[in-house]
Design a protein around this motif. Structure first.
Motif: not given
Length: 233
Positions: A110-116
């Motif tokens: 999720a961090a790689k895609k900048n999502i929560i």
């Protein structure tokens, strides 16, 4: 007609809410479309259904490309860590988090895609050996361990109750999960809400709603019996 079956499920949800003194708006229907062809999903979509649940990564990625963009996909099955990356930007919620290592992988992807990523903690309330999920007494320590992960949002709990002939037999299972959610809310842990109780399937969703379910996962009741000829991925 699939639309008629969907309407029947929605009516049952409404009736269950009335018996429990709840609003039907408080219960979300996830149409469990695993093993079903896209043509049937499109029928359900045309009848107004927008939230679909799948238990295989391959099916999500295949169907994601073929269905309209306003569909919400829920990963409801056991999720292998090496497959998280394929669905992290395609699903609206992961229902089946039950290990630190899986939570860590979801956090990283999720961090790689900048999502929560909204997640539910899977709880094996009945402690069935054949099922995944944490035991009731393992849930709070687990949540406390992963609540600091900044790319996860713990939204609630999920359980798969035993398959029983009489859905009333599962009432106690649902009560236990509801009580656990209330106990967790009382701890007031950062990044943790218990707004979602995903419990109840085709056989017992009406009882689950009476006991506080906010999300029911109905497959057979909408699409008919599943196709067991489709290979597991």
């Amino acid at each position: 007609m699939l639309a008629d079956k969907l309407a029947c499920v929605q009516k049952n949800i409404q009736d269950s809410c009335e018996r429990a003194g709840r609003s039907p708006k408080d219960v979300t229907l996830v149409a469990v479309s695993k093993t079903k062809p896209v043509s049937m999903l499109k029928e359900a979509y045309d009848a107004g259904q927008r939230i679909f649940g799948e238990n295989k990564v391959q099916e999500i990625t295949d169907k994601y490309e073929q269905m309209p963009s306003d569909v919400q996909w829920h990963m409801i099955g056991h999720l292998q860590r090496n497959k998280v990356k394929y669905i992290i930007d395609k699903v609206a919620m992961i229902h089946s988090v039950d290990s630190i290592r899986l939570a860590e992988t979801i956090e990283q992807e999720a961090a790689k895609k900048n999502i929560i990523m909204p997640i539910l903690i899977e709880v094996n309330v009945a402690e069935e050996e054949s099922k995944f999920g944490l035991k009731l007494d393992e849930v709070l320590p687990f949540i406390q361990q992963i609540s600091s992960f900044s790319h996860l949002k713990i939204k609630g709990l999920m359980t798969i109750a035993p398959f029983v002939d009489d859905p009333q037999e599962n009432r106690e299972v649902f009560r236990k999960l509801k009580k656990l959610s209330v106990d967790i809310v009382a701890k007031n842990i950062n990044n943790v809400s218990m707004s979602v109780l995903s419990m109840g399937m085709t056989n017992d969703y009406q009882v689950a709603i009476e006991e506080g379910s906010t999300m029911v996962r109905v497959g057979t009741g909408i699409f008919g019996e599943r196709n067991y000829d489709i290979k597991e991925d």
